[in-house]
Design a protein around this motif. Structure first.
Motif, mmCIF file in Angstrom:
data_model
loop_
_atom_site.group_PDB
_atom_site.id
_atom_site.type_symbol
_atom_site.label_atom_id
_atom_site.label_comp_id
_atom_site.label_asym_id
_atom_site.label_seq_id
_atom_site.Cartn_x
_atom_site.Cartn_y
_atom_site.Cartn_z
ATOM 1 N N GLN A 112 6.086 7.262 -0.694
ATOM 2 C CA GLN A 112 6.235 8.447 -1.542
ATOM 3 C C GLN A 112 6.334 8.013 -3.004
ATOM 4 N N ILE A 113 7.163 6.992 -3.272
ATOM 5 C CA ILE A 113 7.154 6.292 -4.554
ATOM 6 C C ILE A 113 7.037 4.807 -4.220
ATOM 7 N N SER A 114 5.956 4.187 -4.634
ATOM 8 C CA SER A 114 5.722 2.790 -4.268
ATOM 9 C C SER A 114 6.659 1.869 -5.041
ATOM 10 N N SER A 115 7.008 0.743 -4.438
ATOM 11 C CA SER A 115 7.999 -0.153 -5.013
ATOM 12 C C SER A 115 7.438 -1.001 -6.146
ATOM 13 N N ALA A 116 6.414 -1.788 -5.866
ATOM 14 C CA ALA A 116 5.894 -2.715 -6.874
ATOM 15 C C ALA A 116 5.166 -2.009 -8.000
ATOM 16 N N THR A 117 4.601 -0.833 -7.709
ATOM 17 C CA THR A 117 3.717 -0.167 -8.671
ATOM 18 C C THR A 117 4.265 1.141 -9.222
ATOM 19 N N ALA A 118 5.394 1.622 -8.703
ATOM 20 C CA ALA A 118 6.036 2.852 -9.198
ATOM 21 C C ALA A 118 5.053 4.013 -9.270
ATOM 22 N N LYS A 119 4.342 4.244 -8.190
ATOM 23 C CA LYS A 119 3.350 5.322 -8.137
ATOM 24 C C LYS A 119 3.822 6.413 -7.191
ATOM 25 N N LEU A 120 3.737 7.664 -7.647
ATOM 26 C CA LEU A 120 4.120 8.814 -6.838
ATOM 27 C C LEU A 120 2.908 9.314 -6.063
ATOM 28 N N LEU A 153 -2.303 2.257 9.699
ATOM 29 C CA LEU A 153 -2.857 2.382 8.352
ATOM 30 C C LEU A 153 -1.747 2.271 7.298
ATOM 31 N N LEU A 154 -1.954 1.361 6.347
ATOM 32 C CA LEU A 154 -1.106 1.238 5.168
ATOM 33 C C LEU A 154 -2.004 1.322 3.941
ATOM 34 N N THR A 155 -1.407 1.463 2.776
ATOM 35 C CA THR A 155 -2.191 1.387 1.546
ATOM 36 C C THR A 155 -1.929 0.041 0.867
ATOM 37 N N ASP A 156 -2.673 -0.215 -0.192
ATOM 38 C CA ASP A 156 -2.459 -1.447 -0.955
ATOM 39 C C ASP A 156 -1.150 -1.421 -1.732
ATOM 40 N N HIS A 157 -0.442 -0.296 -1.737
ATOM 41 C CA HIS A 157 0.849 -0.193 -2.410
ATOM 42 C C HIS A 157 2.024 -0.420 -1.459
ATOM 43 N N ALA A 158 1.772 -0.660 -0.194
ATOM 44 C CA ALA A 158 2.843 -0.757 0.799
ATOM 45 C C ALA A 158 3.813 -1.884 0.465
ATOM 46 N N TYR A 159 5.082 -1.643 0.720
ATOM 47 C CA TYR A 159 6.124 -2.631 0.466
ATOM 48 C C TYR A 159 5.946 -3.825 1.405
ATOM 49 N N GLY A 160 6.273 -5.021 0.902
ATOM 50 C CA GLY A 160 6.021 -6.239 1.656
ATOM 51 C C GLY A 160 6.664 -6.274 3.023
ATOM 52 N N ALA A 161 7.917 -5.823 3.129
ATOM 53 C CA ALA A 161 8.589 -5.839 4.425
ATOM 54 C C ALA A 161 7.949 -4.866 5.407
ATOM 55 N N VAL A 199 2.241 10.512 10.769
ATOM 56 C CA VAL A 199 2.467 10.184 9.358
ATOM 57 C C VAL A 199 3.944 9.835 9.140
ATOM 58 N N ALA A 200 4.180 8.592 8.734
ATOM 59 C CA ALA A 200 5.516 8.131 8.371
ATOM 60 C C ALA A 200 5.549 7.888 6.868
ATOM 61 N N VAL A 201 6.623 8.284 6.229
ATOM 62 C CA VAL A 201 6.725 8.200 4.773
ATOM 63 C C VAL A 201 7.820 7.216 4.386
ATOM 64 N N ASP A 202 7.433 6.189 3.629
ATOM 65 C CA ASP A 202 8.383 5.237 3.067
ATOM 66 C C ASP A 202 8.864 5.798 1.738
ATOM 67 N N ALA A 203 10.066 6.352 1.748
ATOM 68 C CA ALA A 203 10.639 6.997 0.567
ATOM 69 C C ALA A 203 11.834 6.213 0.049
ATOM 70 N N ALA A 204 11.724 4.893 0.042
ATOM 71 C CA ALA A 204 12.853 4.044 -0.327
ATOM 72 C C ALA A 204 13.466 4.431 -1.662
#
Length: 391
Positions: free
Chosen positions: A169-177, A112-120, A194-199
């Protein structure tokens, strides 16, 4: 002290001199690759000189293991993570590949990803699905969702086949917390890893990884924590550490996590070892001072651009130093037109920003760092509408 509405924060004295950025450009895209303060540049250079003076002595255990371990402990404490459950990694893309490769998946299982997931991250999830027969599922959150709506959208996308979720945690393209603690609690209740992309988290906002409840968390320090590029952290909960599969089974493989992940042959370790020098620069300026300045300046820039482009404002968490602005309809209609617009802003307006085509709309992302000034955002707000009218 509260800054009156519409007024930018005062520049931090001397902060701009800490960076060697080209003054011919306005660097409003810190979030893509960061910018390394001069003290950290010099620390990395000294370490590379030491390495080249005697590569064998520098790179051979036990000395190199002790130095990396010391650095890892220092960086783990900065993000509130258990040093024994934290590994240094090149970036969050590598960390995501390690995590997705460590979760057992069978045909029909779901990632499961969200529509905010980073492309890579999307690319890695698709690769893992192709390898295992798993299925990629996207939770559609949207740009204006509240925390309650985010949790509801992610929860609604979970099924009995969901095995792992990667949530920004903070999305890249959309800057959403994202409300990570609430999401982790809900997904754990349904048996999801649950894995968290906190780039973009380390350095930008205060974080206590141990309190989030995630199974895995990964963040970059070379974006907002003033570390050399190629410096990231992977944090894994105790119950999952024995199952971590590094990308390469090198000489330290038998020593388990985190050493099996950290030592991958003849990689250049100078950047990792210089990372504390970057943190020292930030703490010398004052963590709260830096974060407050950057968040306020980003808010100022977002407001100026939104008003000048006459588009709807995008709700953003107040503590973020990275924000997005909706572009007018038709300004960006595809990924290729997003790239062309970004390049035009760079060449014609001498300004670095990020531009994306997200869910059918064009977004411009602004960042703020201590080397930025209000005038850079003011000039962009004054000149960008004309550039867009010229087509």
């Amino acid at each position: 002290m509260t800054i009156p509405a519409g007024k930018p924060p005062e520049p931090l004295r001397g902060a701009r001199l800490l960076f060697s950025l080209d003054p011919a450009y306005a660097h409003l895209n810190h979030g893509s690759f960061g910018a390394l303060p001069i003290p950290a540049q010099r620390a990395a250079a000294r370490l590379r000189e030491e390495q080249e003076a005697d590569p064998i002595r520098f790179l051979k255990p036990p000395g190199v293991v002790e130095r990396v371990t010391h650095t890892r402990r220092h960086l783990a404490r900065f993000v509130g993570a258990d040093p024994d459950g934290t590994a240094l990694v090149p970036n969050v893309t590598a960390a995501c590949a390690i995590v997705l490769g460590s979760v057992p998946l069978r045909p029909g299982d779901e990632i499961l990803l969200t529509d905010h997931a980073y492309g890579a991250v999307v690319v890695e999830a698709k690769r893992r699905c192709a390898e295992t027969g798993a299925v990629l599922v996207r939770a559609m959150v949207g740009l204006d969702a509240t925390d309650d709506e985010i949790v509801a959208a992610v929860s609604a996308a979970v099924t009995e086949r969901t095995r792992v979720a990667v949530i920004d945690q903070i999305s890249s393209a959309t800057a959403k917390l994202f409300p990570i603690r609430r999401i982790a609690t809900e997904l754990h209740r349904r048996g999801v890893y649950v894995a968290v992309d906190a780039a973009h988290v380390p350095g930008m906002i205060d974080v206590d990884v141990s309190s989030l409840g995630a199974d895995a968390w990964f963040g970059n320090l070379h974006k907002w924590a003033y570390a050399p590029r190629g410096t990231g952290l992977l944090v894994v909960a105790p119950e999952h550490r024995s199952g971590v599969r590094p990308l390469v089974a090198s000489w330290e493989y038998g020593n388990g996590f985190p050493r099996s992940v950290e030592f991958q042959g003849t990689q250049d370790l100078a950047g990792w070892l210089a990372a504390p020098a970057g943190l020292h620069t930030m703490t010398t300026l004052g963590l709260d001072v830096v974060r407050d300045h950057n968040a306020r300046l980003a808010r100022y820039g977002q407001r100026l651009l939104t008003e000048s482009l006459e588009t709807e404002p995008v709700p953003t968490a107040p503590e973020l130093a990275m924000r997005v602005v909706r572009l007018p309809d038709g300004a960006v209609t595809s990924e290729s037109t997003a790239v062309r617009l970004r390049e035009r802003i760079t060449t014609e307006l001498r300004t670095h920003v990020a531009v994306s085509f997200w869910n059918g709309a064009g977004l411009l992302r602004l960042c703020a760092q201590v080397y930025n000034r209000a005038g850079e955002y003011e000039r962009l707000a004054a000149t960008l509408p004309g550039l867009l009218r010229r087509g």
